[in-house]
Design a protein around this motif. Structure first.
Motif, mmCIF file in Angstrom:
data_model
loop_
_atom_site.group_PDB
_atom_site.id
_atom_site.type_symbol
_atom_site.label_atom_id
_atom_site.label_comp_id
_atom_site.label_asym_id
_atom_site.label_seq_id
_atom_site.Cartn_x
_atom_site.Cartn_y
_atom_site.Cartn_z
ATOM 1 N N ASP A 101 37.096 124.511 -23.684
ATOM 2 C CA ASP A 101 38.094 123.908 -22.803
ATOM 3 C C ASP A 101 37.490 122.769 -21.996
ATOM 4 O O ASP A 101 38.092 121.702 -21.862
ATOM 5 C CB ASP A 101 38.684 124.968 -21.865
ATOM 6 N N PHE A 102 36.289 122.976 -21.469
ATOM 7 C CA PHE A 102 35.612 121.955 -20.678
ATOM 8 C C PHE A 102 35.427 120.672 -21.491
ATOM 9 O O PHE A 102 35.800 119.580 -21.061
ATOM 10 C CB PHE A 102 34.256 122.483 -20.195
ATOM 11 N N PHE A 103 34.868 120.802 -22.690
ATOM 12 C CA PHE A 103 34.591 119.614 -23.493
ATOM 13 C C PHE A 103 35.845 118.978 -24.076
ATOM 14 O O PHE A 103 35.994 117.758 -24.043
ATOM 15 C CB PHE A 103 33.593 119.938 -24.608
ATOM 16 N N LYS A 104 36.761 119.792 -24.593
ATOM 17 C CA LYS A 104 37.931 119.234 -25.269
ATOM 18 C C LYS A 104 38.997 118.749 -24.294
ATOM 19 O O LYS A 104 39.554 117.670 -24.480
ATOM 20 C CB LYS A 104 38.522 120.264 -26.228
ATOM 21 N N THR A 105 39.280 119.528 -23.281
ATOM 22 C CA THR A 105 40.368 119.190 -22.367
ATOM 23 C C THR A 105 39.918 118.266 -21.243
ATOM 24 O O THR A 105 40.522 117.225 -21.011
ATOM 25 C CB THR A 105 40.989 120.475 -21.777
ATOM 26 N N LYS A 106 38.862 118.643 -20.565
ATOM 27 C CA LYS A 106 38.437 117.872 -19.394
ATOM 28 C C LYS A 106 37.668 116.610 -19.758
ATOM 29 O O LYS A 106 37.809 115.582 -19.101
ATOM 30 C CB LYS A 106 37.615 118.749 -18.469
ATOM 31 N N LEU A 107 36.816 116.678 -20.804
ATOM 32 C CA LEU A 107 35.974 115.528 -21.140
ATOM 33 C C LEU A 107 36.446 114.778 -22.383
ATOM 34 O O LEU A 107 35.843 113.785 -22.760
ATOM 35 C CB LEU A 107 34.518 115.962 -21.301
ATOM 36 N N LYS A 108 37.508 115.277 -23.035
ATOM 37 C CA LYS A 108 38.153 114.582 -24.168
ATOM 38 C C LYS A 108 37.274 114.453 -25.409
ATOM 39 O O LYS A 108 37.348 113.463 -26.134
ATOM 40 C CB LYS A 108 38.683 113.203 -23.749
ATOM 41 N N TYR A 109 36.436 115.447 -25.672
ATOM 42 C CA TYR A 109 35.692 115.484 -26.926
ATOM 43 C C TYR A 109 36.615 116.013 -28.013
ATOM 44 O O TYR A 109 37.493 116.827 -27.749
ATOM 45 C CB TYR A 109 34.438 116.360 -26.797
#
Length: 136
Positions: A101-109
């Motif tokens: 969630d951190f990488f995909k949602t918040k940081l747009k990876y």
């Protein structure tokens, strides 16, 4: 009292250090770090492209959700773009929902073209995903 933190950076390692607090806790305790390498990665077409590979990022549980992960990733991204890397890649365990969630949602990876699910969807699930972000 809230502990003050100090940020330290070296060529391939970033860390956040607790300098202690007024209550006299032991100073200089690491509370988080990011480790990465600059690599030449095969893009799947026989071309080698410059990549920052995020080897590991960790924030101690007491310091999570305070912006330190975002801070370390912002510094990592700045280093990648400054060093002319084409993208940042990482492997994330699919069981680690908070990290995904951190990488995909918040940081747009996004899933990388080398992600096993992207390459061989007919294969059994391997337990990890490869995420990346391309330089704009």
């Amino acid at each position: 009292a809230t502990a003050e933190t100090e940020k330290e950076a070296t060529k391939e390692n970033l860390s956040v250090v607790d300098n202690g607090d007024a209550a006299g806790s032991t100073p200089r305790q690491p509370v988080g770090y990011a480790m990465w390498r600059f690599l030449l990665d095969d893009n799947g077409y026989g071309e080698l492209i410059p990549v920052l590979y995020l080897w590991e990022i960790h924030i101690s549980s007491d310091y999570r959700r305070k912006g330190l992960g975002r801070f370390l990733m912002t510094l990592s991204e700045l280093a990648a773009w400054k060093m002319k890397m084409n993208k940042i890649t990482m492997t994330v365990f699919t069981s680690n929902k908070a990290s995904l969630d951190f990488f995909k949602t918040k940081l747009k990876y996004k899933p990388d073209e080398t992600d096993p699910a992207e390459c061989t969807p007919e294969e059994p699930h391997c337990g990890y995903t490869i995420l990346s972000k391309t330089r704009a």
